[in-house]
Design a protein around this motif. Structure first.
Motif, PDB file in Angstrom:
ATOM      1  N   ASP A  37      -1.456   4.417  10.648  1.00  0.00           N
ATOM      2  CA  ASP A  37      -1.527   2.969  10.853  1.00  0.00           C
ATOM      3  C   ASP A  37      -2.598   2.351   9.963  1.00  0.00           C
ATOM      4  OD1 ASP A  37       0.334   2.141  13.193  1.00  0.00           O
ATOM      5  OD2 ASP A  37      -0.623   3.963  13.916  1.00  0.00           O
ATOM      6  N   LEU A  38      -3.717   3.046   9.788  1.00  0.00           N
ATOM      7  CA  LEU A  38      -4.755   2.565   8.882  1.00  0.00           C
ATOM      8  C   LEU A  38      -4.226   2.518   7.456  1.00  0.00           C
ATOM      9  CD1 LEU A  38      -7.917   4.479  10.166  1.00  0.00           C
ATOM     10  CD2 LEU A  38      -7.406   2.050  10.459  1.00  0.00           C
ATOM     11  N   VAL A  39      -3.498   3.546   7.064  1.00  0.00           N
ATOM     12  CA  VAL A  39      -2.917   3.592   5.724  1.00  0.00           C
ATOM     13  C   VAL A  39      -1.983   2.407   5.515  1.00  0.00           C
ATOM     14  CG1 VAL A  39      -1.391   4.894   4.190  1.00  0.00           C
ATOM     15  CG2 VAL A  39      -3.129   6.096   5.524  1.00  0.00           C
ATOM     16  N   GLY A  64       0.810  -1.209   0.000  1.00  0.00           N
ATOM     17  CA  GLY A  64       0.000   0.000   0.000  1.00  0.00           C
ATOM     18  C   GLY A  64       0.841   1.255   0.000  1.00  0.00           C
ATOM     19  N   LEU A  65       0.226   2.342   0.409  1.00  0.00           N
ATOM     20  CA  LEU A  65       0.905   3.638   0.430  1.00  0.00           C
ATOM     21  C   LEU A  65       2.081   3.617   1.402  1.00  0.00           C
ATOM     22  CD1 LEU A  65      -2.378   5.730   0.560  1.00  0.00           C
ATOM     23  CD2 LEU A  65      -0.875   5.505  -1.425  1.00  0.00           C
ATOM     24  N   VAL A  71       4.492   2.512  -1.708  1.00  0.00           N
ATOM     25  CA  VAL A  71       4.516   2.891  -3.119  1.00  0.00           C
ATOM     26  C   VAL A  71       4.472   4.409  -3.301  1.00  0.00           C
ATOM     27  CG1 VAL A  71       3.464   0.724  -3.843  1.00  0.00           C
ATOM     28  CG2 VAL A  71       2.006   2.689  -3.400  1.00  0.00           C
ATOM     29  N   VAL A  72       4.505   5.162  -2.207  1.00  0.00           N
ATOM     30  CA  VAL A  72       4.577   6.620  -2.301  1.00  0.00           C
ATOM     31  C   VAL A  72       6.003   7.078  -2.011  1.00  0.00           C
ATOM     32  CG1 VAL A  72       2.164   7.005  -1.730  1.00  0.00           C
ATOM     33  CG2 VAL A  72       3.840   6.873   0.112  1.00  0.00           C
ATOM     34  N   LYS A 127      -4.533  -1.164   6.061  1.00  0.00           N
ATOM     35  CA  LYS A 127      -5.830  -1.402   5.426  1.00  0.00           C
ATOM     36  C   LYS A 127      -5.959  -0.981   3.971  1.00  0.00           C
ATOM     37  CE  LYS A 127      -7.618  -3.019   9.243  1.00  0.00           C
ATOM     38  NZ  LYS A 127      -7.934  -4.467   9.345  1.00  0.00           N
ATOM     39  N   TYR A 128      -5.314   0.093   3.574  1.00  0.00           N
ATOM     40  CA  TYR A 128      -5.658   0.720   2.301  1.00  0.00           C
ATOM     41  C   TYR A 128      -4.726   0.268   1.167  1.00  0.00           C
ATOM     42  CZ  TYR A 128      -8.047   3.766   5.658  1.00  0.00           C
ATOM     43  OH  TYR A 128      -8.826   4.243   6.692  1.00  0.00           O
ATOM     44  N   LEU A 129      -5.117  -0.810   0.514  1.00  0.00           N
ATOM     45  CA  LEU A 129      -4.319  -1.365  -0.569  1.00  0.00           C
ATOM     46  C   LEU A 129      -4.944  -1.019  -1.921  1.00  0.00           C
ATOM     47  CD1 LEU A 129      -3.612  -4.918   0.886  1.00  0.00           C
ATOM     48  CD2 LEU A 129      -1.976  -3.036   0.685  1.00  0.00           C
TER      49      LEU A 129
END
Length: 304
Positions: free
Chosen positions: A174-176, A63-64, A77-78, A179-181
């Motif tokens: 932490d959510l980023v 994720g990010l 990936v950021v 969770k956020y894929l």
């Protein structure tokens, strides 16, 4: 090859082992053999709900943000970990130019938008849609009063993603990370409801590609993803995974040298407490009690 007998769940184990072990030159030309305690259900990040599916997704998706070997949040990936604006309610991320999917396509901001909207869409019935409850318009989207494209996320351009929250969230990073894929937008369009049901019906942006998983078989492997932006730091080229439901079988495979990593609980932790190759870790877990509301006694709110 050094063996490790671990007590943590494979979801947490795999998140640290496959990448972290890559620092050892001894692993660079070897194949790692590991076990999983049960079959995964899917490799679709939007609909996965079990720890075994999470194990597959952890190895193949990024994720990010991500955690480094010291459990600190770092850029995935950021290009960097960003600071929010608008009193903590707006996050703007810039994706790496060399972030790519396993088919060579670039990872785009729209891949995150597609993933987020698909997760919160009531038709998806994602069990973890609530992870987005801090996003602007989440409640209305979940209630069917607004379309998913009204969720507080948009692609400003192919490499710039912006998230709008309804409130500042201190643990948002932490959510980023957890969770956020993203999901490959073209693959979702191509495979429809079959997306994520097998290794060939998904595309991966993480350190490994999933190979040989039909959706129901009990063994498969991960192979190094050559398009992963940080591929030069992935030292283990291949990881074989075998579902081993009986702990006794897994322990015997480990002690015979046929596998290098497995997980144990209960009596096996006590039996191997003096084994230097066993490492114990504290893990967090939530358990729920379900009451049978078809019986008058347990249907009583006063009793519950």
């Amino acid at each position: 090859m050094k063996h490790k007998l671990l007590t943590l769940s494979m979801t947490i184990l795999m998140a640290g082992s496959l990448a972290a072990c890559g620092k050892s030159a001894a692993y660079s030309s070897k194949t790692l053999n590991v076990t999983l305690p049960d079959e995964p259900a899917t490799v679709d990040p939007n609909t996965a709900y079990d720890t075994n599916s999470a194990s597959l997704i952890t190895q193949t998706m990024e994720g990010l943000y991500k955690y480094d070997k010291n459990n600190r949040i770092v850029a995935g990936v950021v290009t960097k970990v960003v600071k929010p604006t608008n009193d903590g309610k707006t996050y703007t991320f810039k994706l790496r130019k060399n972030a790519k999917w396993s088919n060579g396509q670039p990872v785009t901001a729209n891949d995150f938008v597609t993933s987020f909207r698909r997760t919160v869409n009531p038709k998806t019935k994602a069990q973890f849609a609530s992870a987005y409850d801090c996003f602007k318009n989440f409640d209305a989207v979940q209630a069917g009063k607004m379309s998913p494209d009204k969720l507080g996320v948009k692609a400003l351009n192919s490499r710039t993603l912006q998230i709008q929250l309804t409130r500042a969230v201190p643990y948002f990073n932490d959510l980023v990370t957890n969770k956020y894929l993203p999901i490959n937008s073209k693959a979702v369009s191509k495979y429809g409801k079959q997306f994520g049901t097998s290794s060939t019906k998904s595309v991966y942006d993480g350190p490994y590609k999933l190979v040989g998983w039909s959706g129901s078989n009990s063994s498969w492997h991960y192979v190094k993803n050559p398009y992963y932006w940080n591929a030069h730091n992935v030292k283990i080229p291949k990881v074989n995974v075998t579902v081993t439901k009986e702990q006794n079988t897994a322990v015997n495979l480990f002690k015979s040298g046929k596998i290098q990593v497995t997980s144990v609980t209960g009596q096996y932790v006590r039996e191997n407490k003096n084994d230097p190759e066993m490492h114990t870790h504290l893990t967090g877990r939530e358990n729920y009690l379900y009451f049978n509301n078809k019986k008058p006694q347990t249907d009583s709110e006063n009793l519950r």
